[in-house]
Enzyme design. Structure first.
Site, PDB file in Angstrom:
ATOM      1  N   ARG A 159      49.023  50.377  38.222  1.00  0.00           N
ATOM      2  CA  ARG A 159      48.325  49.969  38.348  1.00  0.00           C
ATOM      3  C   ARG A 159      47.995  48.927  39.648  1.00  0.00           C
ATOM      4  NH1 ARG A 159      49.145  49.088  33.146  1.00  0.00           N
ATOM      5  NH2 ARG A 159      47.034  49.860  32.162  1.00  0.00           N
ATOM      6  N   LYS A 184      50.474  46.482  31.625  1.00  0.00           N
ATOM      7  CA  LYS A 184      49.424  45.261  30.933  1.00  0.00           C
ATOM      8  C   LYS A 184      50.092  44.835  29.742  1.00  0.00           C
ATOM      9  CE  LYS A 184      44.394  44.763  30.769  1.00  0.00           C
ATOM     10  NZ  LYS A 184      43.387  45.239  30.729  1.00  0.00           N
ATOM     11  N   HIS A 256      42.618  51.241  42.356  1.00  0.00           N
ATOM     12  CA  HIS A 256      42.385  51.330  40.871  1.00  0.00           C
ATOM     13  C   HIS A 256      41.535  52.859  40.979  1.00  0.00           C
ATOM     14  CE1 HIS A 256      43.302  50.301  37.012  1.00  0.00           C
ATOM     15  NE2 HIS A 256      42.340  50.968  36.662  1.00  0.00           N
ATOM     16  N   ARG A 259      44.926  55.942  40.235  1.00  0.00           N
ATOM     17  CA  ARG A 259      45.462  55.141  39.517  1.00  0.00           C
ATOM     18  C   ARG A 259      44.523  56.352  38.423  1.00  0.00           C
ATOM     19  NH1 ARG A 259      47.865  52.628  34.510  1.00  0.00           N
ATOM     20  NH2 ARG A 259      46.332  52.448  33.165  1.00  0.00           N
ATOM     21  N   HIS A 282      48.734  52.826  27.988  1.00  0.00           N
ATOM     22  CA  HIS A 282      47.053  52.313  27.496  1.00  0.00           C
ATOM     23  C   HIS A 282      47.426  52.219  26.390  1.00  0.00           C
ATOM     24  CE1 HIS A 282      44.604  54.976  29.591  1.00  0.00           C
ATOM     25  NE2 HIS A 282      43.901  53.637  30.589  1.00  0.00           N
ATOM     26  N   TYR A 291      38.726  59.696  30.362  1.00  0.00           N
ATOM     27  CA  TYR A 291      38.811  60.555  31.458  1.00  0.00           C
ATOM     28  C   TYR A 291      38.316  61.991  30.769  1.00  0.00           C
ATOM     29  CZ  TYR A 291      41.541  56.945  33.713  1.00  0.00           C
ATOM     30  OH  TYR A 291      41.970  55.326  34.202  1.00  0.00           O
TER      31      TYR A 291
END
Length: 337
Positions: A159, A184, A256, A259, A282, A291
């Site tokens: 990110r 994150k 992004h 990514r 994630h 995806y």
């Protein structure tokens, strides 16, 4: 009546960064959401923002604010939901500090989120990504820095907040064989690097100024790179890469998207969505399913695995021209014999 200012300051300065361990980007986003809400409420109630009271931020006012940002500020439904999430978080915080606002809080929590379209993600092909990485000039100092930044952002699927917050001590020594990423939600992960990525990082470290900020990629002023600074650098190199690979000009390339490109290439190489989720950091596989929808390979495998239903052959008989003419003249009426 309870003043809003002190409780809002405690929420933004103490609860979010220290108790919830929210990132600086999340704190800034919440602060901006309340800046918009407070300005709207003060204008609507004809009072100064510092004079607002919590009881005035009721459900009808919040609904009017959400309608305002969509109709007058032309924000998307996704942005509208983000503003509402900030308000909900603040009132959950108030429920423990101010029990008298429980009924008001429940009414605000009952405001539904708006459904949004889940479009397919955009990503760069291998040829487009190669053209973008080759765009920076390796004969200049900032060209070497930019090439290392772009290579690392793509190879590690970072990110933009993770990229600009990387420090020198996050690298695995001078070999640059891996990096330690604080992701994150305070989720940490260690990622190995390609030899080309490690080579680009070593080239940058060889000419990087020794003094200054501890971040791996400082800006031209020697301070930490900002989100907008990296977006400007990326846009500049996208324009250069478009001259070599014209298909890039048709795509909206944001930080992004790098990514997303890493995730799509990893999925196509491994055919394992769990490895993609682990690589990107994630929290759940549900975040990685986007995806699968964008990758046609999985659909092609399902198409070839299922045997299609066979159609029974028949003979085509051309309609009689006389009967067709009579039906056309007579219209749609059908007469019994």
């Amino acid at each position: 009546m309870t003043a809003l200012a002190s409780h809002l300051a405690a929420f933004l300065r103490e609860h979010l960064p220290h108790e919830r361990m929210a990132s600086p980007h999340t704190c800034a986003t919440y602060a901006y959401s309340f800046q918009l809400l407070v300005c709207f409420a003060a204008c609507r109630l004809n009072v100064k923002p510092c004079q607002l009271e919590i009881e005035q931020l009721d459900a009808p006012l919040v609904l009017a604010f959400l309608k305002h940002i969509e109709s007058e500020r032309h924000n998307s439904a996704r942005t509208r939901n983000a503003r509402l999430a900030a308000v909900n978080s603040f009132f959950r915080f108030l429920e423990y500090r101010l029990p008298s606002c429980l009924d008001q809080s429940r009414r605000i929590h009952a405001i539904p989120m708006k459904k949004t379209d889940e479009a397919l993600i955009g990503y760069l092909t291998r040829e487009e990504m190669q053209a973008l990485i080759n765009a920076p000039d390796p004969r200049t100092k900032f060209g070497i820095r930019d090439r290392a930044m772009l290579h690392l952002a793509f190879a590690a699927g970072l990110r933009v907040s993770e990229l600009i917050s990387l420090r020198l001590d996050h690298l695995d020594g001078l070999a640059c064989s891996s990096i330690h990423v604080m992701g994150k939600g305070r989720r940490e992960r260690v990622l190995p690097l390609w030899k080309d990525t490690a080579r680009a990082l070593r080239a940058w470290l060889a000419i990087r100024p020794r003094d200054g900020c501890p971040e791996l990629f400082p800006n031209a002023a020697g301070r930490a790179m900002t989100r907008s600074g990296f977006e400007h650098i990326l846009a500049k190199h996208v324009a250069t890469a478009a001259q070599v690979q014209p298909s890039i000009a048709k795509k909206r390339v944001t930080p992004h998207v790098l990514r997303h490109s890493c995730a799509m290439h990893t999925l196509q190489a491994t055919r394992d969505v769990r490895k993609v989720s682990l690589w990107l950091g994630h929290a759940s596989l549900q975040s990685t399913e986007i995806y699968l929808r964008a990758d046609p390979t999985e659909k092609l495998e399902a198409l070839t695995a299922i045997a299609p239903l066979s159609l029974q052959r028949g003979r085509f008989q051309a309609p009689d021209k006389l009967i067709a003419m009579l039906k056309a003249v007579g219209g749609s009426k059908n007469y019994a014999e």
